[in-house]
Design a protein around this motif. Sequence first.
Motif, PDB file in Angstrom:
ATOM      1  N   GLU A  43     -29.614 -14.630 -42.144  1.00 33.94           N
ATOM      2  CA  GLU A  43     -29.598 -16.084 -41.981  1.00 33.94           C
ATOM      3  C   GLU A  43     -28.604 -16.763 -42.920  1.00 33.94           C
ATOM      4  O   GLU A  43     -28.182 -17.901 -42.675  1.00 33.94           O
ATOM      5  N   SER A  44     -28.225 -16.104 -43.993  1.00 31.90           N
ATOM      6  CA  SER A  44     -27.347 -16.724 -45.001  1.00 31.90           C
ATOM      7  C   SER A  44     -25.899 -16.271 -44.919  1.00 31.90           C
ATOM      8  O   SER A  44     -25.093 -16.661 -45.747  1.00 31.90           O
ATOM      9  N   VAL A  45     -25.574 -15.455 -43.920  1.00 30.86           N
ATOM     10  CA  VAL A  45     -24.195 -14.994 -43.776  1.00 30.86           C
ATOM     11  C   VAL A  45     -23.341 -16.159 -43.299  1.00 30.86           C
ATOM     12  O   VAL A  45     -23.738 -16.910 -42.411  1.00 30.86           O
ATOM     13  N   SER A  46     -22.168 -16.301 -43.894  1.00 30.08           N
ATOM     14  CA  SER A  46     -21.293 -17.401 -43.500  1.00 30.08           C
ATOM     15  C   SER A  46     -20.856 -17.242 -42.052  1.00 30.08           C
ATOM     16  O   SER A  46     -20.519 -16.151 -41.611  1.00 30.08           O
ATOM     17  N   ALA A  47     -20.879 -18.344 -41.329  1.00 24.71           N
ATOM     18  CA  ALA A  47     -20.575 -18.319 -39.903  1.00 24.71           C
ATOM     19  C   ALA A  47     -19.112 -18.014 -39.627  1.00 24.71           C
ATOM     20  O   ALA A  47     -18.773 -17.348 -38.657  1.00 24.71           O
ATOM     21  N   PHE A  48     -18.217 -18.497 -40.475  1.00 29.50           N
ATOM     22  CA  PHE A  48     -16.797 -18.356 -40.188  1.00 29.50           C
ATOM     23  C   PHE A  48     -16.041 -17.523 -41.220  1.00 29.50           C
ATOM     24  O   PHE A  48     -14.864 -17.297 -41.072  1.00 29.50           O
ATOM     25  N   GLY A  49     -16.712 -17.093 -42.278  1.00 30.09           N
ATOM     26  CA  GLY A  49     -16.043 -16.354 -43.341  1.00 30.09           C
ATOM     27  C   GLY A  49     -15.399 -15.058 -42.901  1.00 30.09           C
ATOM     28  O   GLY A  49     -14.352 -14.679 -43.388  1.00 30.09           O
ATOM     29  N   ALA A  50     -16.023 -14.377 -41.960  1.00 27.42           N
ATOM     30  CA  ALA A  50     -15.510 -13.078 -41.522  1.00 27.42           C
ATOM     31  C   ALA A  50     -14.844 -13.163 -40.153  1.00 27.42           C
ATOM     32  O   ALA A  50     -14.633 -12.151 -39.499  1.00 27.42           O
ATOM     33  N   ALA A  60     -17.238 -12.287 -53.379  1.00 31.32           N
ATOM     34  CA  ALA A  60     -17.224 -11.022 -54.113  1.00 31.32           C
ATOM     35  C   ALA A  60     -18.013  -9.945 -53.368  1.00 31.32           C
ATOM     36  O   ALA A  60     -17.556  -8.801 -53.237  1.00 31.32           O
ATOM     37  N   VAL A  61     -19.181 -10.303 -52.862  1.00 38.93           N
ATOM     38  CA  VAL A  61     -19.995  -9.349 -52.093  1.00 38.93           C
ATOM     39  C   VAL A  61     -19.249  -8.928 -50.837  1.00 38.93           C
ATOM     40  O   VAL A  61     -19.216  -7.748 -50.469  1.00 38.93           O
ATOM     41  N   HIS A  62     -18.625  -9.885 -50.171  1.00 37.40           N
ATOM     42  CA  HIS A  62     -17.885  -9.611 -48.941  1.00 37.40           C
ATOM     43  C   HIS A  62     -16.744  -8.617 -49.200  1.00 37.40           C
ATOM     44  O   HIS A  62     -16.609  -7.606 -48.503  1.00 37.40           O
ATOM     45  N   GLU A  69     -22.733  -8.783 -46.799  1.00 41.52           N
ATOM     46  CA  GLU A  69     -23.356 -10.110 -46.892  1.00 41.52           C
ATOM     47  C   GLU A  69     -24.764 -10.086 -46.304  1.00 41.52           C
ATOM     48  O   GLU A  69     -25.695 -10.678 -46.870  1.00 41.52           O
ATOM     49  N   VAL A  70     -24.941  -9.411 -45.186  1.00 41.51           N
ATOM     50  CA  VAL A  70     -26.267  -9.310 -44.557  1.00 41.51           C
ATOM     51  C   VAL A  70     -27.242  -8.595 -45.477  1.00 41.51           C
ATOM     52  O   VAL A  70     -28.376  -9.031 -45.674  1.00 41.51           O
ATOM     53  N   ILE A  71     -26.797  -7.494 -46.075  1.00 43.80           N
ATOM     54  CA  ILE A  71     -27.670  -6.711 -46.953  1.00 43.80           C
ATOM     55  C   ILE A  71     -28.064  -7.508 -48.191  1.00 43.80           C
ATOM     56  O   ILE A  71     -29.229  -7.525 -48.592  1.00 43.80           O
ATOM     57  N   THR A  76     -14.138  -0.549 -42.062  1.00 45.58           N
ATOM     58  CA  THR A  76     -13.800  -1.303 -43.267  1.00 45.58           C
ATOM     59  C   THR A  76     -13.838  -2.805 -42.985  1.00 45.58           C
ATOM     60  O   THR A  76     -14.363  -3.582 -43.785  1.00 45.58           O
ATOM     61  N   LYS A  77     -13.291  -3.231 -41.835  1.00 43.74           N
ATOM     62  CA  LYS A  77     -13.302  -4.653 -41.466  1.00 43.74           C
ATOM     63  C   LYS A  77     -14.730  -5.186 -41.358  1.00 43.74           C
ATOM     64  O   LYS A  77     -15.015  -6.316 -41.746  1.00 43.74           O
ATOM     65  N   LEU A  78     -15.634  -4.372 -40.819  1.00 49.13           N
ATOM     66  CA  LEU A  78     -17.018  -4.803 -40.619  1.00 49.13           C
ATOM     67  C   LEU A  78     -17.851  -4.716 -41.894  1.00 49.13           C
ATOM     68  O   LEU A  78     -18.928  -5.304 -41.986  1.00 49.13           O
ATOM     69  N   GLY A  79     -17.360  -3.996 -42.896  1.00 49.11           N
ATOM     70  CA  GLY A  79     -18.102  -3.808 -44.145  1.00 49.11           C
ATOM     71  C   GLY A  79     -18.357  -5.086 -44.923  1.00 49.11           C
ATOM     72  O   GLY A  79     -19.378  -5.213 -45.593  1.00 49.11           O
ATOM     73  N   GLY A  80     -17.449  -6.045 -44.840  1.00 50.42           N
ATOM     74  CA  GLY A  80     -17.639  -7.301 -45.567  1.00 50.42           C
ATOM     75  C   GLY A  80     -18.858  -8.063 -45.073  1.00 50.42           C
ATOM     76  O   GLY A  80     -19.714  -8.482 -45.857  1.00 50.42           O
ATOM     77  N   ARG A  81     -18.945  -8.232 -43.763  1.00 50.25           N
ATOM     78  CA  ARG A  81     -20.090  -8.954 -43.195  1.00 50.25           C
ATOM     79  C   ARG A  81     -21.383  -8.159 -43.396  1.00 50.25           C
ATOM     80  O   ARG A  81     -22.430  -8.741 -43.694  1.00 50.25           O
TER      81      ARG A  81
END
Length: 176
Positions: free
Chosen positions: A157-164, A82-84, A150-152, A142-147
């Motif tokens: 350290e908790s951002v998914s490695a492969f989600g984006a 949802a955040v992504h 997640e960082v914010i 827009t593509k970079l906004g999801g990741r």
Amino acid sequence: FIDATAGVRIESEVVRDLKRLGHFLCMRFPGRRLMGLLGIAMRRLSHRTDRPIRMRDLMEFAANGTRMPSNPRKPRAEMKIAVHEAGHALANIVASGWSRTPDFVSIVPTHSYLGVMIESFCDIHRSRQQVTVNEVLLQIKTKLGGRAAEVIVFGSESVSAFGAEEDLSDARALAQ
């Protein structure tokens, strides 16, 4: 669509922008068979809920199909998705100078996505020659906004490695 949903009450919002509706239907329900299945699903929904069909109903059917997801997600995973997706939507709105609002955002999993943000159903059929440099830059942001979201929210350290992974790949391809 009109033939497939004959006899079904439809909210005026659905047919207010026929161009947008046409692009949406062509993208999500190409061909007579899929349009027929959409018509059956809309008749069932209208009968079951005893209310007119709304644009949201069409979008939910496009995202979910007619079945429920077989593997329910854990709340933490759902929150990350949802955040992504909200990050994509917010990046699109802010980077466009508040002039564009996404047509659709969902965290309901489909056969190929955990979540989805569609900026505009009308832009899907545009040729590459019609896209400006500023529009490509908006797509990259827009593509970079999801990741970034997640960082914010969760920390780097908790951002998914492969989600984006697909978002990053798409942004790189757009930049090239």
